[in-house]
Design a protein around this motif. Structure first.
Motif, PDB file in Angstrom:
ATOM      1  N   ASP A  52       0.862  -1.176   0.000  1.00  0.00           N
ATOM      2  CA  ASP A  52       0.000   0.000   0.000  1.00  0.00           C
ATOM      3  C   ASP A  52       0.905   1.233   0.000  1.00  0.00           C
ATOM      4  OD1 ASP A  52      -1.564   2.142   0.614  1.00  0.00           O
ATOM      5  OD2 ASP A  52      -2.554   1.216   2.341  1.00  0.00           O
ATOM      6  N   PRO A  53       0.990   1.931  -1.110  1.00  0.00           N
ATOM      7  CA  PRO A  53       1.962   3.031  -1.182  1.00  0.00           C
ATOM      8  C   PRO A  53       1.567   4.233  -0.327  1.00  0.00           C
ATOM      9  CG  PRO A  53       0.635   2.960  -3.177  1.00  0.00           C
ATOM     10  CD  PRO A  53       0.220   1.782  -2.347  1.00  0.00           C
ATOM     11  N   GLU A  54       0.349   4.237   0.178  1.00  0.00           N
ATOM     12  CA  GLU A  54      -0.075   5.356   1.025  1.00  0.00           C
ATOM     13  C   GLU A  54       0.251   5.124   2.488  1.00  0.00           C
ATOM     14  OE1 GLU A  54      -0.993   8.066  -0.270  1.00  0.00           O
ATOM     15  OE2 GLU A  54      -1.104   7.273  -2.306  1.00  0.00           O
ATOM     16  N   SER A  55       0.170   3.867   2.931  1.00  0.00           N
ATOM     17  CA  SER A  55       0.466   3.583   4.338  1.00  0.00           C
ATOM     18  C   SER A  55       1.799   2.857   4.509  1.00  0.00           C
ATOM     19  CB  SER A  55      -0.643   2.721   4.953  1.00  0.00           C
ATOM     20  OG  SER A  55      -0.584   1.406   4.422  1.00  0.00           O
ATOM     21  N   ARG A  76       2.208  -0.219   4.198  1.00  0.00           N
ATOM     22  CA  ARG A  76       1.980  -1.573   4.709  1.00  0.00           C
ATOM     23  C   ARG A  76       2.124  -2.624   3.623  1.00  0.00           C
ATOM     24  NH1 ARG A  76      -1.197  -3.245   9.576  1.00  0.00           N
ATOM     25  NH2 ARG A  76      -1.695  -5.105   8.400  1.00  0.00           N
ATOM     26  N   PRO A 125       6.611  -0.274   7.409  1.00  0.00           N
ATOM     27  CA  PRO A 125       5.886   0.746   6.635  1.00  0.00           C
ATOM     28  C   PRO A 125       6.696   2.034   6.533  1.00  0.00           C
ATOM     29  CG  PRO A 125       4.402  -0.340   8.160  1.00  0.00           C
ATOM     30  CD  PRO A 125       5.780  -0.853   8.469  1.00  0.00           C
ATOM     31  N   LEU A 139       7.612   3.554   2.972  1.00  0.00           N
ATOM     32  CA  LEU A 139       7.198   4.908   2.613  1.00  0.00           C
ATOM     33  C   LEU A 139       8.415   5.796   2.364  1.00  0.00           C
ATOM     34  CD1 LEU A 139       4.190   6.020   4.831  1.00  0.00           C
ATOM     35  CD2 LEU A 139       4.241   5.478   2.395  1.00  0.00           C
ATOM     36  N   ILE A 142       9.694   5.178  -1.020  1.00  0.00           N
ATOM     37  CA  ILE A 142       8.800   5.766  -2.033  1.00  0.00           C
ATOM     38  C   ILE A 142       9.010   7.278  -2.101  1.00  0.00           C
ATOM     39  CG2 ILE A 142       6.375   6.233  -2.586  1.00  0.00           C
ATOM     40  CD1 ILE A 142       5.722   3.433  -1.450  1.00  0.00           C
TER      41      ILE A 142
END
Lengths: 273, 796
Positions: free
Chosen positions: B652-655, B657, B778, B782, B785
């Motif tokens: 999950d690139p937003e969290s 996870r 995470p 992140l 990213i």
């Protein structure tokens, strides 16, 4: 990991309790946060006063348009809806996500508020729901503190040493709130890395968008909340991040991203992104 | 007249419901599930007192003085009270190795947070902790060596002051890489890091010691994998004859390597019990474990791989640093990790040229202890990420690049570039089988469909070999102060006709109690309920160096097999006499010796031997029905289990996870003794590997203060974080071990970090992010990213 010696008292009435409050005394309800701190000897009160024998603290009722939850009501009872009056769905949803069932069986809503761990659920969820905390002094006087003001920072609250949390009051209208709640944590049951909470109640004009697990008190994003209520549009993540960055200077970019993500996901439960 | 042992693997046709290959429920589970097991903490001895330790609050300091609370001088003990207690001292024959003393209680200096300084005793643990708090320790802080860089910096303080640097050991493998460099079409360079971890068995350490005046013995109940070794170590350090020490390992709640070394607490508790005449118990609590027990896994790598345009490996050049911490543990020393890392990096691959240098660095952390997989989880992570990097560089599928380089079945047996002798198997076949199981064939379509929904999914592989039951020569080459060789076991027919098995190895959750009983059942053809297994007590079992290095099943199983075979032979002789036939005309089945339709049950044979020798001939062989035999595989270079793990993850690139969507293990560990136990070992090992991959990390600040001292900070994966593991097996029996068995206890912990991070990197490839460090939290995902975003923006 055994606690230092302490005196343990379990009063069974509010009056008896009032006589036991002192700066040396520590209150214990479910003990799910205080217990480990005692065992680690991080907390070493001379006197531990248990609240679980005081029946009134475990009551749930409705009065004057408010749902009143006694401070010693457990997370599990809220999760189960074990209440003589209906509970807001958001409340039950949040309860279900607190730690593990074994913790929820013992842990209490008042204990969680008093502890004010910045990563805990209730301080953020109850802020979104516009709750207020009923504080009762040893002399028996009561005052009510609305949720954004009750938590003063990480592990800091408006409680005075001679006060206890008697109850939490939530507007009964919140049963009909439109809400979203999102929690990011590394593992099921762990404390959160980020929490987003949104509660809307158009008839009363209630709008609360709250970022939790910020490392400090829950952050109410008043402008962003008002804007989304007015526009009925999901704010862009960068806009949320900018709002968070402005309110939380010095927060690292990864943490900002997590907070923005959980806010966005909470909003998405109400307004599609 | 004894016939020579039959050819290997003759037994085990699987006809018996309890024999080799049977899915038998574990003998030990009933007591565990009913809460009736007996761990050190469950033992009740009248008058037993509890101990608590004063532990160092600083990572590096000189001890100026320790003051005992007034009136309690006889309840608090420091090293000054114990001049007769020798420190733990690991010698090694490796040339560059430096010896260090590891005292049970700190003497002049403390070298890590949590190091024991004094032991306090009281009727209860809480009172003992009160006493420990009342002890004053005057410490003068010294410069802290919090990490590898600090410890190796010019002019760094010395951890052990008689050394001329902070290196326990350096090793070199000087292969010639000139040809590889000249021919390489691609060169891949990467740096990797693995976090320090604590092993977190459910039961931590625990020891209860008392002096038995009748036996004139120190009796030590301790939670250990290696009771006989602890007896040796205790008697050496305490200056007692081994006959004066009895070690009993009761139920042990997980070992993983944490309990395969002599613990300083075992020494001080034993010394105090002897001194005071009291039974004394100490139980490790979780905070002690997470701080003083954070002692494993921390590696750093710099790798350069040379390959041709097809992705065929030509050579590897590696630098490996191991953050050893402060002390060398006995008997495995500070050498084992780096020696294994340097030796195992080439893994299952056919590699032409290899050069490697290792540094075992002394820092202010707890002393490195071998953990399930020993070094290989780190080298597998480094090597498998490198394989994917090569695949990307040559634009080929990672599976194809692996299969191009894995040692093929036709090459077996195969001696690799570091001299490891791979005994049997077909490594590419396992890789392809894992790929088939996970649906690699249609993964590209699946990935594209996910991408169309805005989801990032990825597929990753990791291949490895697991050297198991390696013996004398291997351990001798690692320079250890103590080298395993043979293993003995006793198998006895009791007067009731039941069978008793005694082994000096130990069962601590891995099911050995059941598995070695199955080996006895295989020869004696009886139900496992008729087999009683005794392990872990030095007074009742033959010497064994214990359970570690995936050796229990091969070694103890082999010894039980030999003893049971011999017992079966004797039973046939006695049975034949009772049946009035020749022994050759008998067979054993169903707990009896048969001749045609006539049979003599084991109970009848036992009755004849023990109670009615008049039923046996006058010239009966008096060797009896209790057999002790020794065993060692035909080679002692180890039997190599091998496997490929494959994982599909969604990131999950937003969290940040990572969710594991599918996880497949395809393994070959030779003959499977109990497939159900094997599955349990795979699940448990893979769960620990996933802990390393995604969650577990002991964090320190710059003063080497541990920041993860509770399970709220040190994150272990729970059921919700673990996938449904899917397992596949092939069975290639080893030609060199009894029944073709290979060890399997460690393997599943080796590959998850490689497979999962490769899958994460596959998922993140469209974003240009790549992880090279575990755990892949995470926060790190992140971070990678955001970094890739920033790099892209800067480039635009």
């Amino acid at each position: 990991m055994k606690p230092a010696a302490f005196e343990h008292l379990r009063p069974d009435t509010a009056e008896a309790l009032a006589g036991l409050l002192s700066p040396e005394a520590k209150l214990i309800a479910g003990g799910q946060s205080l217990g480990p701190m005692l065992n680690l000897r991080l907390a070493r009160p001379a006197r531990l006063v248990g609240l679980s024998a005081i029946r009134a603290l475990g009551e749930i009722r409705e009065q004057d348009g408010m749902i009143v939850l006694g401070a010693a009501v457990t997370h599990a009872r809220i999760e189960d809806g074990d209440s003589p009056v209906p509970l807001p769905p958001m409340l039950r949803h949040v309860a279900r996500g607190i730690a593990y069932r074994a913790v929820r069986n013992r842990g209490t809503i008042g204990g969680s508020l008093a502890h004010a761990d910045p990563a805990a659920d209730w301080i953020t969820a109850l802020t979104a729901l516009g709750a207020r905390v009923v504080l009762r002094s040893a002399a028996g006087t009561e005052r009510r503190v609305a949720m954004p003001g009750f938590v003063r920072g990480a592990y800091r609250t408006a409680l005075s040493p001679d006060e206890i949390i008697a109850a939490v009051e939530i507007p009964a209208a919140m049963r009909d709130a439109i809400w979203g709640y999102d929690k990011i944590c590394r593992k099921v049951g762990e404390f959160a890395d980020a929490i987003g909470a949104l509660a809307l109640h158009p008839p009363t004009g209630h709008v609360r968008l709250v970022a939790g697990a910020t490392g400090a008190a829950p952050l109410v994003l008043a402008e962003a909340g008002a804007e989304l209520a007015r526009s009925a549009r999901h704010p862009a993540i960068p806009a949320l991040r900018d709002a968070l960055a402005a309110a939380l200077p010095g927060t690292d970019p990864v943490k900002l991203r997590l907070l923005a993500t959980s806010l966005s996901r909470a909003i998405a439960k109400v307004l599609p992104a | 007249m004894a016939k020579p042992a039959p050819p290997e693997q003759q037994q085990g046709t699987g006809e018996m419901t309890s024999g080799i290959g049977a899915r038998v429920l574990r003998k030990e589970d009933a007591r565990h599930l009913n809460g009736k097991a007996q761990f050190v903490g469950d033992i009740k001895i009248a008058g037993c007192w509890e101990a608590a330790f004063v532990r160092s609050p600083l990572a590096h300091a000189r001890i100026r003085g320790v003051t005992k609370p007034a009136g309690f001088e006889d309840r608090v003990f420091t090293m000054e009270d114990m001049p007769d207690l020798r420190p733990i001292r690991c010698e090694s024959t490796l040339p560059s190795y430096k010896v260090s003393d590891y005292p049970a209680l700190a003497t002049d200096k403390v070298r890590h947070v949590g190091e024991c300084i004094a032991i306090c005793i009281a009727p209860t643990r809480a009172e003992a902790e009160d006493l420990a708090e009342a002890v004053t320790v005057d410490l003068a802080p010294l410069p802290v060596l919090a990490d590898i860089d600090t410890a190796l910096a010019p002019g760094a303080a010395r951890l052990h002051e008689d050394w001329d640097d902070n290196l326990f050991l350096t090793t070199r493998h000087d292969g010639d890489l000139s040809g590889a460099k000249a021919r390489a079409a691609v060169v891949v360079e990467r740096s990797f890091e693995t976090a320090r971890q604590a092993m977190n068995p459910m039961e931590g350490k625990g020891v209860l010691a008392r002096w038995d005046h009748r036996a004139d013995q120190l009796v030590v109940h301790t939670s250990t994998q290696v009771p006989h070794l602890i007896r040796t170590g205790l008697s050496d350090c305490l200056g007692l004859d081994q006959a004066q020490v009895r070690v009993i390992a009761p139920d042990v709640g997980g070992g993983f390597g944490y309990k395969c070394v002599l613990q300083p607490e075992e020494l001080s508790v034993s010394w105090v019990a002897r001194k005071t005449g009291r039974a004394i118990r100490w139980t490790e609590d979780r905070r002690e474990h997470l701080t003083a027990g954070a002692n494993t896994r921390q590696h750093r790598y710099k790798l350069t791989a040379y390959a041709d345009g097809e992705g065929r490996l030509l050579g590897i050049d590696a630098d490996i640093w191991v953050d050893i911490g402060a002390y060398s543990v006995w008997p495995f020393t500070a050498c084992l990790e780096a020696a294994q890392a340097g030796g195992n990096l080439p893994g299952p691959y056919d590699l032409g040229a290899y050069a490697c240098r290792t540094w075992s660095v002394a820092t202010n952390k707890p002393g490195f202890t071998p953990y399930r997989g020993v070094a290989r989880p780190g080298v597998c992570f480094a090597m498998e990420l490198t394989m994917d990097a090569i695949a990307r560089a040559v634009g080929k599928d990672p599976l194809e690049v692996r299969c191009l380089n894995l040692v093929p079945g036709a090459a077996m047996p195969y001696t690799n570039v570091t001299g490891k002798f791979y005994d049997s198997g077909d490594y590419p076949a396992a890789a392809r089988a894992a790929a088939d199981m996970i649906g690699a064939g249609n993964f590209a379509a699946r990935k594209a469909a996910a991408a169309a929904e805005g989801r990032l999914i990825g597929l990753g592989y990791a291949c490895f070999t697991e050297q198991s039951a390696h013996g004398t020569k291997v351990f001798a080459a690692w320079g250890l102060p103590l080298v395993p060789g043979y293993e003995q076991a006793t198998v006895k027919l009791a007067p009731s006709g039941a069978v008793e098995v005694r082994s000096g190895n130990h069962s601590f959750g891995q099911g050995l109690e059941t598995a070695i009983a199955q080996v006895a059942c295989d020869w004696l053809k009886l139900d496992i309920s008729r087999v009683k297994v005794t392990m872990g007590d030095t007074a009742l079992t033959p010497y064994s160096t214990g359970a570690y290095a995936s050796r229990g099943m091969v070694m103890a199983g082999g010894a039980v097999s030999k003893a049971a075979e011999e017992l079966a032979r004797r039973l046939r002789i006695h049975g034949a006499h009772l049946l009035q036939c020749a022994p050759e005309d008998t067979e054993i089945r169903g707990g009896a010796v048969w001749n045609g339709q006539a049979s003599a049950s084991f109970a009848e044979i036992a009755a004849a031997w023990y109670l009615h020798p008049d039923r046996l001939p006058d010239d009966v062989d008096t060797a009896g029905l209790e057999v002790t035999e020794g065993y060692k595989p035909a080679i002692d270079t180890g039997l190599f289990t091998y496997a490929t793990h494959a994982a599909i993850v969604e990131v999950d690139p937003e969290s940040g996870r990572t969710e594991i969507l599918d996880y497949v293990i395809f393994e070959d560990c030779g003959r499977r003794v109990n497939p159900m136990i094997l599955e349990g070992q795979s699940y448990g090992g893979a769960a620990q590997g996933i802990g390393s991959a995604l969650f577990e990390e002991t964090l320190y600040d710059s003063a080497a203060q541990p920041l993860t001292s509770t399970l709220a900070d040190y994150i272990l994966p729970g059921p919700a974080e673990l996938p449904h593991f899917r397992l596949g097996h092939s069975e290639t029996p080893s030609p060199y071990s009894r029944h073709g068995i290979k060890g399997v206890g460690e393997g599943a912990a080796i590959a998850p970090a490689g497979a999962i991070v490769n899958a994460i990197n596959d998922a993140l490839a469209p974003l240009g992010a790549e992880l090279t460090r575990i755990p892949a939290t995470p926060h790190r995902v992140l971070g990678a990213i955001l970094e890739a975003d920033a790099a892209r923006e800067a480039a635009e």
